[in-house]
Design a protein around this motif. Structure first.
Motif, PDB file in Angstrom:
ATOM      1  N   GLU A 205       0.893  -1.282  -0.011  1.00 43.00           N
ATOM      2  CA  GLU A 205       0.142   0.130  -0.260  1.00 43.00           C
ATOM      3  C   GLU A 205       0.813   1.120   0.240  1.00 43.00           C
ATOM      4  OE1 GLU A 205      -2.551  -3.290   1.927  1.00 43.00           O
ATOM      5  OE2 GLU A 205      -0.390  -2.614   1.820  1.00 43.00           O
ATOM      6  N   GLU A 206       1.935   1.089   0.750  1.00 46.70           N
ATOM      7  CA  GLU A 206       3.038   2.761   1.067  1.00 46.70           C
ATOM      8  C   GLU A 206       3.795   2.339   0.117  1.00 46.70           C
ATOM      9  OE1 GLU A 206       3.861   2.558   5.382  1.00 46.70           O
ATOM     10  OE2 GLU A 206       5.144   1.632   4.053  1.00 46.70           O
ATOM     11  N   LEU A 207       3.700   1.171  -1.170  1.00 44.27           N
ATOM     12  CA  LEU A 207       4.646   1.462  -2.429  1.00 44.27           C
ATOM     13  C   LEU A 207       4.067   2.507  -3.666  1.00 44.27           C
ATOM     14  CD1 LEU A 207       7.189   0.931  -4.730  1.00 44.27           C
ATOM     15  CD2 LEU A 207       5.925  -1.399  -4.989  1.00 44.27           C
ATOM     16  N   ILE A 208       1.940   2.213  -4.021  1.00 45.43           N
ATOM     17  CA  ILE A 208       1.732   2.166  -4.850  1.00 45.43           C
ATOM     18  C   ILE A 208       1.446   3.685  -4.661  1.00 45.43           C
ATOM     19  CG2 ILE A 208      -0.705   2.506  -5.100  1.00 45.43           C
ATOM     20  CD1 ILE A 208      -0.860  -0.703  -5.077  1.00 45.43           C
ATOM     21  N   ALA A 209       1.056   3.949  -3.032  1.00 49.34           N
ATOM     22  CA  ALA A 209       0.873   6.045  -2.822  1.00 49.34           C
ATOM     23  C   ALA A 209       2.135   6.201  -3.052  1.00 49.34           C
ATOM     24  CB  ALA A 209       0.493   5.552  -1.362  1.00 49.34           C
ATOM     25  N   TYR A 210       3.303   5.488  -2.777  1.00 56.11           N
ATOM     26  CA  TYR A 210       4.565   6.072  -3.123  1.00 56.11           C
ATOM     27  C   TYR A 210       4.284   6.854  -4.109  1.00 56.11           C
ATOM     28  CZ  TYR A 210       9.118   7.268  -3.448  1.00 56.11           C
ATOM     29  OH  TYR A 210      10.753   8.606  -3.566  1.00 56.11           O
ATOM     30  N   ALA A 211       4.655   5.657  -5.317  1.00 54.36           N
ATOM     31  CA  ALA A 211       4.991   5.655  -6.905  1.00 54.36           C
ATOM     32  C   ALA A 211       3.755   6.381  -6.911  1.00 54.36           C
ATOM     33  CB  ALA A 211       4.768   4.252  -7.171  1.00 54.36           C
ATOM     34  N   LYS A 212       2.683   6.879  -7.208  1.00 53.70           N
ATOM     35  CA  LYS A 212       1.754   7.639  -7.650  1.00 53.70           C
ATOM     36  C   LYS A 212       1.755   8.621  -8.201  1.00 53.70           C
ATOM     37  CE  LYS A 212      -2.715   5.042  -6.457  1.00 53.70           C
ATOM     38  NZ  LYS A 212      -3.454   5.147  -8.342  1.00 53.70           N
ATOM     39  N   GLU A 213       2.981   9.226  -7.096  1.00 57.92           N
ATOM     40  CA  GLU A 213       3.986  10.454  -6.851  1.00 57.92           C
ATOM     41  C   GLU A 213       4.544  10.473  -7.263  1.00 57.92           C
ATOM     42  OE1 GLU A 213       1.631  12.812  -6.814  1.00 57.92           O
ATOM     43  OE2 GLU A 213       0.457  11.616  -6.452  1.00 57.92           O
ATOM     44  N   THR A 214       5.737   9.939  -7.303  1.00 58.83           N
ATOM     45  CA  THR A 214       7.193   9.519  -7.618  1.00 58.83           C
ATOM     46  C   THR A 214       7.946   9.126  -7.959  1.00 58.83           C
ATOM     47  OG1 THR A 214       7.605  10.903  -5.196  1.00 58.83           O
ATOM     48  CG2 THR A 214       9.260  10.170  -6.042  1.00 58.83           C
ATOM     49  N   PRO A 215       8.826   8.307  -9.384  1.00 59.63           N
ATOM     50  CA  PRO A 215       9.710   7.894  -9.921  1.00 59.63           C
ATOM     51  C   PRO A 215       9.770   6.601  -8.962  1.00 59.63           C
ATOM     52  CG  PRO A 215       9.238   9.951 -10.990  1.00 59.63           C
ATOM     53  CD  PRO A 215       8.484  10.329  -9.556  1.00 59.63           C
TER      54      PRO A 215
ATOM     55  N   SER B 207       1.647  -1.459 -12.261  1.00 62.41           N
ATOM     56  CA  SER B 207       1.755  -0.250 -12.337  1.00 62.41           C
ATOM     57  C   SER B 207       0.767   0.194 -13.774  1.00 62.41           C
ATOM     58  CB  SER B 207       3.211   0.161 -13.144  1.00 62.41           C
ATOM     59  OG  SER B 207       3.471   1.601 -13.695  1.00 62.41           O
ATOM     60  N   LYS B 208       0.358  -0.274 -14.944  1.00 61.76           N
ATOM     61  CA  LYS B 208      -1.110   0.952 -15.482  1.00 61.76           C
ATOM     62  C   LYS B 208      -2.404   0.287 -14.517  1.00 61.76           C
ATOM     63  CE  LYS B 208      -3.440  -0.336 -19.624  1.00 61.76           C
ATOM     64  NZ  LYS B 208      -3.193  -0.217 -20.994  1.00 61.76           N
ATOM     65  N   GLN B 209      -1.949  -0.596 -13.759  1.00 61.09           N
ATOM     66  CA  GLN B 209      -3.913  -0.293 -13.455  1.00 61.09           C
ATOM     67  C   GLN B 209      -3.634   0.411 -12.203  1.00 61.09           C
ATOM     68  OE1 GLN B 209      -4.489  -4.392 -11.581  1.00 61.09           O
ATOM     69  NE2 GLN B 209      -6.099  -3.866 -10.653  1.00 61.09           N
ATOM     70  N   PHE B 210      -2.757   0.950 -11.624  1.00 62.06           N
ATOM     71  CA  PHE B 210      -2.637   1.707  -9.996  1.00 62.06           C
ATOM     72  C   PHE B 210      -2.126   3.259 -10.735  1.00 62.06           C
ATOM     73  CE2 PHE B 210      -2.875  -2.529  -8.327  1.00 62.06           C
ATOM     74  CZ  PHE B 210      -3.844  -2.537  -7.565  1.00 62.06           C
ATOM     75  N   ASP B 211      -1.725   3.389 -12.118  1.00 62.22           N
ATOM     76  CA  ASP B 211      -1.684   4.356 -12.365  1.00 62.22           C
ATOM     77  C   ASP B 211      -0.530   4.792 -11.661  1.00 62.22           C
ATOM     78  OD1 ASP B 211      -1.187   6.671 -14.070  1.00 62.22           O
ATOM     79  OD2 ASP B 211      -2.430   8.337 -12.283  1.00 62.22           O
ATOM     80  N   LEU B 212       0.836   4.300 -11.857  1.00 67.54           N
ATOM     81  CA  LEU B 212       1.974   4.161 -10.999  1.00 67.54           C
ATOM     82  C   LEU B 212       3.183   4.129 -12.325  1.00 67.54           C
ATOM     83  CD1 LEU B 212       2.300   1.058  -8.882  1.00 67.54           C
ATOM     84  CD2 LEU B 212       1.529   3.142  -8.153  1.00 67.54           C
TER      85      LEU B 212
END
Length: 325
Positions: free
Chosen positions: A145-155, A174-179
């Motif tokens: 969950e933390e990875l998903i939240a972080y990767a939505k904003e930061t490469p 990555s595509k599904q969660f827009d990471l």
């Protein structure tokens, strides 16, 4: 006198019959023992990855069982498909085996390679391996969950360790969660492990038993973020690690390791190889070496293994279609 003549006739006849039988035996083709020269196993990944490690463990035992040397040859590239193609360029004589994993089959489908299950005679599967997503200790995420939240904003850089299917699953997530995942390619799990352990990438995908796995679980150098496969890591002592399916990911990777020979190989030779590999997999010393790396050997016979691989066809096509959208 009559008895002597009879004995003489019998001796002559018996001698003639023996001569005929010896002549016939001399003219009949001898059935050569198999194998009577070294056997080669082609693997589709670079040195140091789990395909290499597991094959070398088995090769050592197979040499004792078969009575000949067993060489390991590397043909890395195209997610294992180049090794399959290399086998098909050689004779169907049983002296060349290829690592026949599920990842290479899915890769072949996704890359539209003109190569399929009908080209091979599966010998069997030796183990099922969970694929794991790791994160560097200094990154600000410790869970999926933390990875998903972080990767939505930061490469976030990701080490693609050569297992094409597993990396495409990460790409799909990555595509599904827009990471903002950035894939960095490597030729093997060993190289991917070295990259994350060396601090060159933020995340990596490798399997249980690789350098990254041992670095994470035994040395505490990495965080185990989640499993890219169905199920969990309880069997290898890592309880509480969740599958990416539990956070809603659509696609998973099911990594089977196995072996095959070229279609058309003499069935008797196939039987000998199957028996030898099954014996090697079930050997106590082999199991001990596997388990020392948290790997669990599991023998699946060729026919059943073929059904498993065939069953992955739909998943591969669905994943390919999703990534192409």
């Amino acid at each position: 006198m009559a008895i002597k003549r009879l004995r003489g006739v019998c001796a002559a006849v018996c001698g003639a019959v023996a001569g005929i039988l010896l002549a016939a035996a001399g003219s009949a083709p001898a059935v050569a023992a198999f194998p009577d020269k070294p056997v080669t196993i082609i693997i589709g990944y670079g040195p140091g990855g789990m395909t290499d490690v597991s094959t070398r463990i088995l090769a050592e035992r197979l040499e004792n069982i078969l009575g000949v040397e067993v060489f390991v040859e590397h043909k890395p590239g195209a997610g294992g498909v180049l090794a399959w193609q290399a086998l098909l360029e050689r004779a169907a004589d049983g002296y060349t085996i290829v690592d026949f994993g599920s990842s290479a089959y899915v890769t072949a489908l996704m890359l539209d390679r003109e190569i399929g299950l009908n080209d091979f005679e599966p010998l069997g599967s030796i183990m099922v391996q969970q694929r794991v997503l790791f994160g560097r200790k200094d990154m600000p995420f410790k869970t999926l969950e933390e990875l998903i939240a972080y990767a939505k904003e930061t490469p976030v850089t990701f080490a693609d360790g050569g297992a094409f299917w597993a990396s495409r699953v990460v790409e799909a997530m990555s595509k599904q969660f827009d990471l903002k995942f950035r894939l960095v390619p490597f030729r093997s799990g060993a190289e991917g492990s070295a990259a994350i352990l060396g601090g060159h990438v933020a995340t990596a995908e490798t399997g249980v038993g690789t350098g990254a796995w041992l670095g994470a679980t035994r040395e505490g150098k990495l965080n185990v973020l989640g499993v890219l496969s169905p199920g969990n890591l309880d069997d290898v002592g890592q309880t509480g690690v969740r599958s990416i399916s539990e956070v809603g990911a659509k696609f998973l990777v099911q990594m089977y390791y196995g072996y095959a020979v070229k279609q058309g190989t003499d069935p008797e030779k196939v039987k000998i190889l199957v028996s030898a590999i099954e014996q090697a997999v079930k050997d106590e010393a082999t199991e001990e070496k596997f388990r020392s790396r948290d790997l669990i050997p599991e023998w699946i016979a060729g026919d059943e293994y073929l059904k498993i691989l065939s069953g992955l066809t739909g998943e591969a096509k669905e994943l390919k279609a999703y990534l192409a959208e």
